[in-house]
Design a protein around this motif. Structure first.
Motif, PDB file in Angstrom:
ATOM      1  N   LYS A 185       0.849  -1.200   0.000  1.00 40.75           N
ATOM      2  CA  LYS A 185       0.000   0.000   0.000  1.00 40.75           C
ATOM      3  C   LYS A 185       0.877   1.239   0.000  1.00 40.75           C
ATOM      4  O   LYS A 185       1.971   1.228   0.575  1.00 40.75           O
ATOM      5  N   GLN A 186       0.360   2.305  -0.624  1.00 41.48           N
ATOM      6  CA  GLN A 186       1.015   3.608  -0.510  1.00 41.48           C
ATOM      7  C   GLN A 186       0.189   4.455   0.452  1.00 41.48           C
ATOM      8  O   GLN A 186      -1.019   4.579   0.299  1.00 41.48           O
ATOM      9  N   LEU A 187       0.824   4.991   1.481  1.00 38.26           N
ATOM     10  CA  LEU A 187       0.100   5.717   2.521  1.00 38.26           C
ATOM     11  C   LEU A 187       0.724   7.096   2.719  1.00 38.26           C
ATOM     12  O   LEU A 187       1.854   7.338   2.300  1.00 38.26           O
ATOM     13  N   LYS A 188      -0.041   7.958   3.396  1.00 34.73           N
ATOM     14  CA  LYS A 188       0.443   9.324   3.645  1.00 34.73           C
ATOM     15  C   LYS A 188       0.518   9.562   5.145  1.00 34.73           C
ATOM     16  O   LYS A 188      -0.370   9.146   5.900  1.00 34.73           O
ATOM     17  N   SER A 189       1.579  10.196   5.589  1.00 39.69           N
ATOM     18  CA  SER A 189       1.696  10.593   6.985  1.00 39.69           C
ATOM     19  C   SER A 189       1.761  12.113   7.025  1.00 39.69           C
ATOM     20  O   SER A 189       2.652  12.712   6.415  1.00 39.69           O
TER      21      SER A 189
END
Ligand code: GLC
Length: 733
Positions: A689-693
């Motif tokens: 998965k590509q996630l954002k913080s």
């Protein structure tokens, strides 16, 4: 009731009625009640003319019928018919008892934590409670202190997220009053109670202002931003002034700087304790100083009741009393009690307690709060293995922790045996007690009978020891349950020594001698010193006090039905001499790892490592996760980081992502590395998965000793920590 009506009611009150509103008593003084009490129920010396039905609040009566009858009497036996507030020590569950807060925090699944809080609020509401005395938000870095179990742990970021999740779960959207199935939160203990010198209960707390503003006040501040409606004072002295009489803390900081206009309740007898603290000459001065410090409720003493009638002859004190009473009336109004004094009590006892959904949530939280500290392959257990489960927690239901006994019932708990029998064929399992959880039942006071009934007779130690070795000899793998019993942590349970009892060490050594793979399952309310026995385990699973569904959740983890994902919310020291020891430490001018000074003259011990046994954030899983940064930008409000995470294992699994920052040099020295973001992620086998913080710049702000905010410019290194792998990106602010 609209404010004008409320004001009219207020104007009608006599001095006696106003003072009565500021009194809070344990319900045992007003109705027949058999709940644990944390202090002496000595004769309080309440004025003989005090009408107990006129007092503002009682706490720790958790019985639907008793509360309903009590509110009826309040309305029938008082001229002003002001409903009474019902509060209680519901700390991590009402009847559905969840894992202790120190465990929950390590899940980093703040949505799940909020859901558990919603369930707790609903069960409390349906039993007629208006307010619950939690979350505890005392930052803790000293496992000698017994109440670390009630806290979300050592880390500022974690505690802030926990605070917001629990307060929001309890109160819901309370902008227009506290909705149905919700209760008001009373955060505690304001402030700094978790940092007593030497870890000794109720002992002195001395913290610099920058430490207060940058660390110890942060979790309370997060709860205030989440609109907590009450705050409870702390027992301790803070920087020379007892918290309960501390005008700077409770007015300048809590009310003016943090904008709190809710109700401040003292802790148990803390107003009276201003005298033994050496802060007030007598109870009269104690009453005045507490009221001047903004304490609205005097819990469990007669100080306000006896001293205020004379003190209010001084118009300044009379005005302070009015201020306190007005806040109490506003709270009652915000709870809708004037329209419906039987809030939560007007419904028949529905089946909304201990629902299947509540239990399923509790199982999930056990699975996501238990920390896999070590695994040399002995876990998960394999279906063909014969398993010897040794230790009292194999069958005990006393897995709820110290504070659960106010409303929880151990009878509701599922034992590990029952949980394992769900996942493992009965013929593959043997159980042996191995040692007695309690060496004696003496000294347990009113709890003795219940504990003895639940835990059974104390058996001959040698016989238990031999039976354990016999069971181990016939098994392919040994699971040993060990650690503390629930009265060893919680309030009034500071320890100077954190090692295991000799009987447990002896058994661990003997089981190791059998040569069978040895899995340790640790039940405890605090980090213990396990340095001597850690090498003897092939695998080590920390389950803290897992609550009523512990047996199911722990069995699911042991058998691989679910995969551990939690991280340590508090450091495990190698020895007591290292305490306080925690992750977000400062560098010092002579850091052991990089100082140019000779071996001797650097920041270290000559008889112990600087490193803990298990550091903050430790947590293994059965899968293999890998993560790496993709991009990072700094905007006006935040640092925005994109990253990729992959589950390289063969099982669907959860992981708790951690993002740390090593920040630029600053006018107030900042920790070498501290947590600033997290995420609870579930991935299928081989899924990526590509996630954002998104890290608000507010997370990077720090305060100086005058309380001024600063944001250091320069290079910040962000560390992505996923499943033990790390990736780095440096951004400039
Ligand atoms: C206790 C505790 C506090 C609790 C109160 C009422 O001594 O310090 O956390 O809410 O008294 O039981």
């Amino acid at each position: 009731m609209d404010t004008k009506e409320l004001r009219k009611l207020f104007e009608r009150l006599t001095i006696r009625e106003k003072i009565a509103q500021t009194i809070q008593l344990n319900g045992s003084l007003v109705v027949e009640n058999d709940v644990m009490n944390t202090g002496p129920m000595q004769e309080l010396g309440l004025p003989s003319d005090l009408n107990l039905y006129e007092i503002g609040s009682i706490y720790n009566v958790n019985d639907f019928e008793k509360l309903k009858r009590l509110q009826e009497q309040v309305l029938n036996k008082t001229p002003q018919q002001i409903p009474m507030l019902f509060m209680s020590d519901v700390i991590y569950g009402f009847r559905t008892i969840f894992p202790i807060p120190l465990a929950q925090a390590g899940s980093y699944d703040f949505d799940l934590i909020r859901k558990a809080a919603e369930i707790t609020a609903k069960e409390s509401y349906l039993n007629g409670l208006h307010i619950i005395f939690s979350p505890v938000l005392d930052l803790v870095r000293d496992p000698r202190w017994g109440r670390v179990m009630e806290s979300p742990g050592e880390d500022v970021y974690t505690a802030k997220q926990f605070a917001k999740s629990v307060v929001t779960g309890y109160q819901g959207d309370c902008s227009k009053g506290v909705p149905e199935n919700h209760v008001a939160a009373c955060i505690k203990h304001f402030a700094g109670y978790g940092a007593p010198e030497a870890g000794r209960e109720y002992n002195t707390v001395d913290l610099s202002n920058q430490r207060l503003f940058n660390e110890y006040l942060q979790p309370y501040q997060a709860a205030l931003e989440a609109q907590t409606m009450l705050v409870m004072t702390a027992f301790n002295v803070l920087n020379g002034v007892p918290a309960t009489g501390n005008k700077w803390l409770n007015r300048a900081i809590l009310r003016e700087r943090f904008g709190f206009d809710g109700v401040l309740v003292s802790d148990y007898a803390a107003v009276k304790e201003l005298v033994p603290h050496g802060f007030a000459a007598d109870e009269k001065e104690a009453a005045q100083k507490a009221l001047e410090a903004g304490v609205d409720f005097d819990m469990m003493t007669s100080v306000y009741a006896k001293q205020l009638p004379e003190l209010v002859n001084d118009p300044k004190i009379a005005a302070l009393l009015d201020e306190a009473v007005w806040r109490i009336l506003e709270l009652k109004n915000h709870l809708g009690l004037f329209e419906n004094p039987y809030r939560g009590l007007d419904l028949p006892q529905t089946g909304e307690i201990l629902t299947e959904e509540a239990k399923a949530t509790a199982v999930k939280l056990v699975e996501k709060s238990s920390v896999l500290l070590k695994n040399n392959g002995a876990l998960p257990l394999q279906s063909e293995q014969k398993v010897a489960v040794i230790g009292p927690y194999g069958e005990s239901r006393l897995t709820l922790g110290f504070w659960a006994s106010v409303s929880g019932k151990p009878q509701d708990a599922i034992s590990l045996k029952e949980g394992l029998l769900n996942n493992v064929a009965a013929e593959k399992l043997t159980f042996a007690r191995g040692y007695n959880l309690f060496d004696s039942y003496d000294g347990f006071g009113p709890l003795k009978q219940g504990i003895e009934r639940l835990n059974g007779p104390i058996e001959p130690a040698e016989q238990l020891f031999e039976e354990a070795l016999t069971a181990a000899a016939a098994a392919d793998v040994v699971v040993l349950t060990f650690g503390e019993q629930f009265l060893e942590s919680g309030e009034g349970a500071s320890k100077a020594k954190l090692g295991l009892p000799e009987k447990q060490v002896r058994l661990i050594r003997a089981l190791k001698e059998t040569g069978k793979p040895l899995v340790g399952v640790l039940y405890t309310g605090r980090p213990l010193v396990l340095t001597e026995v850690e090498p003897l385990f092939d695998s080590l699973l920390l389950v803290w006090y897992p609550g009523i569904m512990g047996g199911i959740g722990v069995a699911n983890l042991l058998t691989g039905k679910s995969s551990p994902s939690a991280r340590l919310s508090m450091t495990f020291p190698r020895s007591e001499g290292q305490i306080p020891i925690y992750g977000a430490q400062l560098s010092t001018g002579r850091p052991l790892a990089s100082s140019s000074h000779s071996d001797r003259f650097v920041s270290k011990y000559i008889d112990e490592s600087n490193e803990p046994l298990f550091k903050f954030g430790t947590g293994l899983t059965y899968a293999e996760f890998e993560g790496r940064w993709l991009t990072g930008v700094v905007t006006e409000q935040a640092v925005e980081l994109d990253y990729r995470v992959k589950n390289q294992g063969a099982l669907t699994a959860d992981t708790a992502v951690h993002v740390y920052v090593k920040q630029a040099p600053a006018a107030i020295v900042r920790p070498v590395k501290r947590l600033v973001a997290s995420a609870a992620v579930t991935l299928e086998a081989q899924e990526e998965k590509q996630l954002k913080s998104q890290i608000p710049l507010a997370e990077l702000i720090f305060y100086d000793n005058e309380g001024n905010q600063h944001l250091a410019t320069g290079d910040y290194q962000f560390i992505l920590d996923i499943g033990g792998t790390e990736d780095f990106i440096t951004l400039s602010l």
